[in-house]
Every structure is written in structure tokens, then in C-alpha cells.
Design an enzyme around this catalytic site. Sequence first.
Site, PDB file in Angstrom:
ATOM      1  N   SER A  66       0.831  -1.211   0.000  1.00  0.00           N
ATOM      2  CA  SER A  66       0.000   0.000   0.000  1.00  0.00           C
ATOM      3  C   SER A  66       0.864   1.258   0.000  1.00  0.00           C
ATOM      4  O   SER A  66       1.974   1.278   0.536  1.00  0.00           O
ATOM      5  CB  SER A  66      -0.907   0.022   1.234  1.00  0.00           C
ATOM      6  OG  SER A  66      -1.849  -1.013   1.177  1.00  0.00           O
TER       7      SER A  66
HETATM    8  N1  SAH Z   1      -1.646  -4.482   3.689  1.00  0.00           N
HETATM    9  C1  SAH Z   1      -0.851  -4.816   2.542  1.00  0.00           C
HETATM   10  C2  SAH Z   1      -1.591  -4.519   1.251  1.00  0.00           C
HETATM   11  C3  SAH Z   1      -1.417  -5.632   0.274  1.00  0.00           C
HETATM   12  S1  SAH Z   1      -2.428  -5.559  -1.169  1.00  0.00           S
HETATM   13  C4  SAH Z   1       0.490  -4.123   2.585  1.00  0.00           C
HETATM   14  O1  SAH Z   1       0.685  -3.239   3.412  1.00  0.00           O
HETATM   15  O2  SAH Z   1       1.355  -4.492   1.809  1.00  0.00           O
HETATM   16  C5  SAH Z   1      -3.872  -6.454  -0.652  1.00  0.00           C
HETATM   17  C6  SAH Z   1      -3.690  -7.890  -0.242  1.00  0.00           C
HETATM   18  O3  SAH Z   1      -4.984  -8.437  -0.020  1.00  0.00           O
HETATM   19  C7  SAH Z   1      -3.023  -8.789  -1.276  1.00  0.00           C
HETATM   20  O4  SAH Z   1      -1.884  -9.370  -0.727  1.00  0.00           O
HETATM   21  C8  SAH Z   1      -4.100  -9.814  -1.614  1.00  0.00           C
HETATM   22  O5  SAH Z   1      -3.583 -11.105  -1.882  1.00  0.00           O
HETATM   23  C9  SAH Z   1      -4.936  -9.808  -0.344  1.00  0.00           C
HETATM   24  N2  SAH Z   1      -6.307 -10.331  -0.511  1.00  0.00           N
HETATM   25  C10 SAH Z   1      -7.155 -10.214  -1.566  1.00  0.00           C
HETATM   26  N3  SAH Z   1      -8.321 -10.849  -1.325  1.00  0.00           N
HETATM   27  C11 SAH Z   1      -8.224 -11.392  -0.079  1.00  0.00           C
HETATM   28  C12 SAH Z   1      -9.092 -12.192   0.732  1.00  0.00           C
HETATM   29  N4  SAH Z   1     -10.316 -12.561   0.312  1.00  0.00           N
HETATM   30  N5  SAH Z   1      -8.649 -12.562   1.956  1.00  0.00           N
HETATM   31  C13 SAH Z   1      -7.406 -12.201   2.402  1.00  0.00           C
HETATM   32  N6  SAH Z   1      -6.540 -11.458   1.682  1.00  0.00           N
HETATM   33  C14 SAH Z   1      -6.930 -11.068   0.450  1.00  0.00           C
END
Ligand code: SAH
Length: 216
Positions: A66
Amino acid sequence: MKREDNYRHKGLRKQLVQELRDLDLCNEKILAAIDKVPRHFFLDSTFEQFAYTNKAFPIASGQTISQPQTVALQTQLLLCKSGDKVLEIGTGSGYQCAVLCELGIKVHSIERQKELFNLTAPLLKKMGYNPALYYGDGYKGKEVYAPFKGIIVTCGAPKVPEALLKQLEVGGRLVIPIGASNSQRMLTYDKIGENEFTMKDHGDAAFVPMLEEKAR
Ligand code: SAH
């Protein structure tokens, strides 16, 4: 692989924190936490030079870390303090999770991509953070550890998952980007009674999509 957090990284981090302050993201406790977390540890070393720009960046499994501005905003919207129990959906790189840990929040975090889960869990541990991490589907939340004071969803959901509303404690808040893939609105849901919520809109958001059902 040995990574260091040297004076140059720390200097760049201070500049990033000032950039966030200039954007009116002025919660000093949160900014202090951002100032402490070496964001470059969450990126492949090849991309280290981008770690302290206010940008999202690709990580493994086609996901993104993010944008710092988004991390500051979502953390601020969560309205949580040290000792509160928080559920994060989408561990991803672990960066948002680390910022919450720095604030003394008891973090539970779910990731549905096995590859990312396998990368991030040991990294956070090595950095000295101690969140509870799960490989699974965030749509279901984490019933066994509910209720949570805050729930933060870091992927864009097409709709509000019922389970997450249920697993909030009364007085707690859900922070969730809702909308189509890559274009959402940042919403908060305050739980004011067992089945009563107030919703607020905090503007545009752009997250990778929250994927349905089975974990990969
Ligand atoms: N908080 C993270 C953001 C990562 S992007 C950071 O700081 O890097 C969002 C993430 O959500 C991805 O890794 C994706 O795989 C995950 N994601 C998507 N759908 C999901 C679900 N149903 N349950 C859990 N994670 C999920």
C-alpha cells in the site's frame, strides 16, 4: 539475506513522514510509527530506491504494498490505540501490519495468497513483530478471535462482508475500500449497536481487488 537500515534510509523516511504531514495526515503517533518501520525491508532489494516515495509498489503474486499515504489514512480512520485487538484483511507485504504493531496494536492478519503468506510471516518475525498471521479467506474474518475493536481491509471489496460486521465489537470500526476493482470509496462502518451501523465516506481509493472465496 542481511538488510540494513542506515542513516540514508532513516533520512528518506523522515522526508516521507514530512510529506504525509504536508498532506494533512497529522496524527503524530501514527507518523512516529511510520518513521520507525523500515519500509525498504518489504520490497525486493532491487526496488529499494522506491521504498520512501509516496507510492504503492508491486510485490509478489501480482499484489501491491500500500501507498504510505493510504497506510497513514487507514490507520488514522481505524481509531485504535495500543492494546486494541485489530483484524487486518490482506497481509500482503506486511507493511501496514508492521505499522499497526509499532502502535502497540494486537494484530491478527489474513492473507489469501500462499506465496505472500510464506514470504511475509518469516519477515515480520525476523523484524521483531509479533502479529497473529493466517493463510485464508478474509471474507470469513476470524470468528474464534472476535470481537475486534477495529477491522482494516487493505484490498478493494465489491461489497461489505457480513462476517466482518458481525465480528466487530460494539463501539468498534470497520475501515474498508468498497467498489469495483482498482477504484473504490474508502468507507468506515461504526458499530453502534448489535445490528446497527453508521457509515461514512472518506473519498477515493485504489486497491487491488479483494478476491472471493478459496485461498490460493
Ligand atoms: N496491507 C498490505 C496490502 C497488500 S495488497 C500491505 O501493506 O502491503 C492487498 C492484499 O490483499 C493482497 O496481498 C491480496 O492477496 C490480499 N487479498 C485479496 N483478497 C483477499 C481475501 N479474500 N482474503 C485475504 N486477503 C486477500
